[in-house]
Write a protein that holds these residues in place. Structure first.
Motif, mmCIF file in Angstrom:
data_model
loop_
_atom_site.group_PDB
_atom_site.id
_atom_site.type_symbol
_atom_site.label_atom_id
_atom_site.label_comp_id
_atom_site.label_asym_id
_atom_site.label_seq_id
_atom_site.Cartn_x
_atom_site.Cartn_y
_atom_site.Cartn_z
ATOM 1 N N ARG A 34 29.043 48.764 59.216
ATOM 2 C CA ARG A 34 27.895 49.608 58.848
ATOM 3 C C ARG A 34 28.179 50.265 57.510
ATOM 4 O O ARG A 34 29.132 51.025 57.350
ATOM 5 C CB ARG A 34 27.640 50.672 59.907
ATOM 6 C CG ARG A 34 26.438 51.585 59.572
ATOM 7 C CD ARG A 34 26.316 52.704 60.579
ATOM 8 N NE ARG A 34 25.998 52.190 61.902
ATOM 9 C CZ ARG A 34 26.130 52.912 63.025
ATOM 10 N NH1 ARG A 34 26.597 54.152 62.963
ATOM 11 N NH2 ARG A 34 25.806 52.376 64.192
ATOM 12 N N ASN A 35 27.344 49.965 56.507
ATOM 13 C CA ASN A 35 27.475 50.547 55.183
ATOM 14 C C ASN A 35 27.218 52.044 55.275
ATOM 15 O O ASN A 35 26.139 52.477 55.720
ATOM 16 C CB ASN A 35 26.491 49.890 54.211
ATOM 17 C CG ASN A 35 26.735 50.288 52.787
ATOM 18 O OD1 ASN A 35 26.693 51.462 52.435
ATOM 19 N ND2 ASN A 35 26.978 49.295 51.932
ATOM 20 N N MET A 36 28.192 52.847 54.891
ATOM 21 C CA MET A 36 28.087 54.290 55.071
ATOM 22 C C MET A 36 27.087 54.933 54.126
ATOM 23 O O MET A 36 26.646 56.063 54.370
ATOM 24 C CB MET A 36 29.463 54.934 54.909
ATOM 25 C CG MET A 36 30.464 54.469 55.961
ATOM 26 S SD MET A 36 32.118 55.194 55.800
ATOM 27 C CE MET A 36 31.793 56.897 56.266
ATOM 28 N N ALA A 37 26.706 54.240 53.067
ATOM 29 C CA ALA A 37 25.712 54.779 52.135
ATOM 30 C C ALA A 37 24.297 54.382 52.523
ATOM 31 O O ALA A 37 23.364 55.178 52.420
ATOM 32 C CB ALA A 37 26.022 54.306 50.717
ATOM 33 N N THR A 38 24.130 53.153 52.999
ATOM 34 C CA THR A 38 22.780 52.632 53.268
ATOM 35 C C THR A 38 22.482 52.480 54.754
ATOM 36 O O THR A 38 21.333 52.259 55.126
ATOM 37 C CB THR A 38 22.605 51.261 52.598
ATOM 38 O OG1 THR A 38 23.504 50.321 53.215
ATOM 39 C CG2 THR A 38 22.893 51.342 51.109
ATOM 40 N N ASN A 39 23.508 52.556 55.608
ATOM 41 C CA ASN A 39 23.394 52.308 57.053
ATOM 42 C C ASN A 39 23.012 50.869 57.389
ATOM 43 O O ASN A 39 22.684 50.568 58.544
ATOM 44 C CB ASN A 39 22.400 53.269 57.718
ATOM 45 C CG ASN A 39 22.979 54.665 57.875
ATOM 46 O OD1 ASN A 39 24.180 54.834 58.079
ATOM 47 N ND2 ASN A 39 22.114 55.670 57.762
ATOM 48 N N VAL A 40 23.052 49.984 56.404
ATOM 49 C CA VAL A 40 22.804 48.570 56.665
ATOM 50 C C VAL A 40 23.993 47.998 57.446
ATOM 51 O O VAL A 40 25.145 48.243 57.095
ATOM 52 C CB VAL A 40 22.594 47.793 55.358
ATOM 53 C CG1 VAL A 40 22.523 46.290 55.617
ATOM 54 C CG2 VAL A 40 21.315 48.269 54.674
ATOM 55 N N GLY A 95 30.767 48.360 49.051
ATOM 56 C CA GLY A 95 30.546 49.654 49.677
ATOM 57 C C GLY A 95 31.642 49.976 50.667
ATOM 58 O O GLY A 95 32.571 49.209 50.879
ATOM 59 N N THR A 96 31.519 51.154 51.259
ATOM 60 C CA THR A 96 32.444 51.585 52.300
ATOM 61 C C THR A 96 31.764 51.428 53.654
ATOM 62 O O THR A 96 30.611 51.836 53.832
ATOM 63 C CB THR A 96 32.876 53.040 52.089
ATOM 64 O OG1 THR A 96 33.523 53.149 50.809
ATOM 65 C CG2 THR A 96 33.841 53.495 53.168
ATOM 66 N N TYR A 97 32.494 50.832 54.591
ATOM 67 C CA TYR A 97 31.909 50.446 55.875
ATOM 68 C C TYR A 97 32.670 51.069 57.038
ATOM 69 O O TYR A 97 33.906 51.115 57.038
ATOM 70 C CB TYR A 97 31.935 48.924 56.037
ATOM 71 C CG TYR A 97 31.002 48.196 55.106
ATOM 72 C CD1 TYR A 97 29.721 47.836 55.505
ATOM 73 C CD2 TYR A 97 31.403 47.880 53.800
ATOM 74 C CE1 TYR A 97 28.863 47.175 54.642
ATOM 75 C CE2 TYR A 97 30.552 47.218 52.932
ATOM 76 C CZ TYR A 97 29.284 46.868 53.366
ATOM 77 O OH TYR A 97 28.432 46.215 52.507
ATOM 78 N N GLN A 98 31.917 51.531 58.030
ATOM 79 C CA GLN A 98 32.474 51.874 59.328
ATOM 80 C C GLN A 98 32.588 50.594 60.159
ATOM 81 O O GLN A 98 31.745 49.709 60.058
ATOM 82 C CB GLN A 98 31.588 52.869 60.067
ATOM 83 C CG GLN A 98 31.533 54.262 59.478
ATOM 84 C CD GLN A 98 30.559 55.132 60.261
ATOM 85 O OE1 GLN A 98 29.350 55.018 60.099
ATOM 86 N NE2 GLN A 98 31.096 55.984 61.117
#
Length: 523
Positions: free
Chosen positions: A354-360, A392-395
């Motif tokens: 899950r992209n922490m900036a876009t929630n994609v 990006g940074t991802y969870q």
């Protein structure tokens, strides 16, 4: 000729490279395991008792995700099942699905040994099996198990009115021809039932006699668990207090490693029904599902003796995450199964980014089958993080969804504190990874086809040899490909899908800014 293709090179920055997880002692609802509630259509077919939606909706509050549904067909001993009865069945399945539950199904013609006719003829039973087959096919997503019933009172295949065809009582007195007739019923069920639904037989000897070389779709239900006479015939024993042979005991243990063991108790029978022995036998015979409604005296007994909470937690599978680690762009997580049983259905695991900036979110299937997450030693799963995703940074989340249902209530929750996302049905790994990519021109030889005017010949996307996607008539030889499953998860960015599972996939080809979409069926 040569052409320039984009190649993504990824740089990774890991945060919290090692993460440990705290096991939980809580009970919670997980699919196709635990205690279940019993329901039936009623004693007479004319007064079909439909399921109540609000009652079903309340069951998850008891940590119950499965019900048993007994379909009584006493009005159809010599006639087809009516359209209204079949419609009521479908209504029940819809309510079960709406409640986020699954169902064990069984068919019988009587619920009392005193009725004049206990069951139908073999010919009529076979006709009814074919009649309900389309309903079972249409609702395979919520049917957990299909129990071999049909013959005898309660469908337990013991006493029967059709003695000439099926024999009666003592299994050792049934003739070869009568065993063949009984096997014909089970064979018909297997042939008419989707592969995703396992069958259960009532007695150990049934499977041994009918399928001496085994059958990987047939488990067991024991409706006299922990009782005398070898659990009322579950095992062939000598005398009321007889114990099963070592061979039969080992056979049942082995045959339920990845096949369902379910049923109920039907008497207080100390010391077998006391906690010490009950827990041992549930573990020994890989119990997944147990009737909470019968016998309630044993539920009360286990509660007073202090072991009910343990049975509620450990019936079926129970996955505990131990730790996870990211090293050299590889995620490794460790999990252990502390339940009494393994999964009895295939289920895949997915890593969700899950992209922490876009929630994609992007989902990637892991190379593991949860049926192999067996009890005993912890299991390690590793996965490269070199995914084709935006910078990006991802969870990171572990998703264990139902293969046939997208509702998160059917996803599996790990038994750890503070990681469950009930809205999404994800287990939060509490790990993040930063992926940055840059496009580097790379020159490599490619074979090109002549440019064809798409106005003359339409673009076609076909699957060749069940492995390679071939695209014809594109306006340019340069294109990108994305292959998705029907749940919208990205499965491949290559024309080679030989490694994907069987199923229908959506192929999207992007060429000259135009997207071409086609479904392909991998068989």
């Amino acid at each position: 000729m040569k052409t320039v293709l984009p190649l993504l090179l990824f740089a990774f920055i890991m945060h919290g490279q090692t993460q440990s997880y705290t096991p939980s002692t809580a009970s919670f609802p997980n699919p196709e395991r635990g205690y279940y509630h019993y329901t039936s259509t009623g004693g007479t077919t004319a007064t079909y008792t439909t399921l109540n939606q609000s009652t079903l909706d309340s069951y998850r509050g008891e940590n119950i995700t499965v019900i048993e549904r007994m379909f009584y067909l006493n009005s159809f001993l010599s006639a087809p099942i009516s359209d209204s009865y079949l419609a009521n069945m479908q209504s029940d399945f819809d309510k079960i699905r709406n409640a986020g539950l699954k169902v064990i199904i069984r068919f019988a013609y009587s619920k009392s040994e005193s009725v004049a006719v206990l069951d139908a003829t073999k010919t009529q039973i076979l006709a009814h099996i074919q009649q309900v087959a389309p309903l079972i096919q249409a609702n395979k997503d919520v049917i957990s198990i299909y129990q071999y019933g049909w013959i005898g009172c309660w469908g337990e295949t013991y006493y029967t009115s059709q003695i000439a065809e099926f024999g009666n009582g003592d299994s050792t007195a049934i003739t070869t021809a009568q065993w063949a007739n009984r096997k014909q019923i089970v064979d018909a069920m297997l042939a008419a039932t989707p592969i995703e639904i396992p069958i259960q037989v009532r007695y150990v000897y049934d499977k041994q006699r009918m399928y001496p070389t085994g059958n990987n779709r047939i488990g067991f239900y024991n409706d006299a668990f922990l009782n005398v006479w070898g659990d009322s015939g579950t095992f062939n024993v000598s005398g009321a207090g007889g114990s099963p042979s070592t061979f039969d005991s080992n056979y049942l243990q082995t045959e339920t490693i990845n096949l369902p063991m379910a049923g109920e108790t039907d008497a207080l029978n100390a010391p077998r029904t006391d906690c010490a022995n009950a827990l041992m036998e549930m573990d020994k015979y890989n119990w997944s599902l147990l009737n909470k409604d019968y016998l309630t005296a044993n539920i009360v007994n286990w509660t007073s003796q202090g072991c009910f909470a343990e049975t509620e937690r450990r019936l079926g599978y129970r996955f505990e995450l131990i730790n996870s680690n990211i090293t050299n762009n590889i995620l490794t997580f460790t999990v252990q199964n502390v339940g009494y049983a393994n999964l009895f259905k295939d289920r895949n695991a997915f890593l969700v980014l899950r992209n922490m900036a876009t929630n994609v979110e992007s989902s990637f299937e892991l190379n593991t089958n949860l049926k192999n997450w067996t009890g005993g030693a912890p299991i390690q799963i590793s996965q490269s993080l070199a995914f084709a995703v935006a910078s990006g940074t991802y969870q990171l989340f572990l998703s264990l969804p139902d293969p046939l249902l997208t509702n998160p209530m059917y996803a599996i929750q790990c038994a750890n504190s503070g990681i469950w996302d009930a809205v999404k049905g994800y287990n939060n790994l509490n790990q993040t990874v930063t992926i940055s990519g840059e496009v580097i021109p790379v020159t490599q030889p490619v074979v090109t086809a002549p440019v064809v005017d798409p106005a003359i010949l339409p673009v076609s996307i076909v699957l060749n040899n069940n492995a390679i996607i071939i695209v014809n008539n594109l306006p340019s030889p340069e294109f990108t490909i994305a292959v998705y499953n029907l749940n919208g998860r990205l499965k491949s960015t290559s024309v080679d899908i030989s490694g994907l599972r069987k199923g229908i996939y959506v192929v999207k080809i992007t060429c000259n800014g135009i997207v071409y979409t086609q479904k392909v069926n991998k068989v």
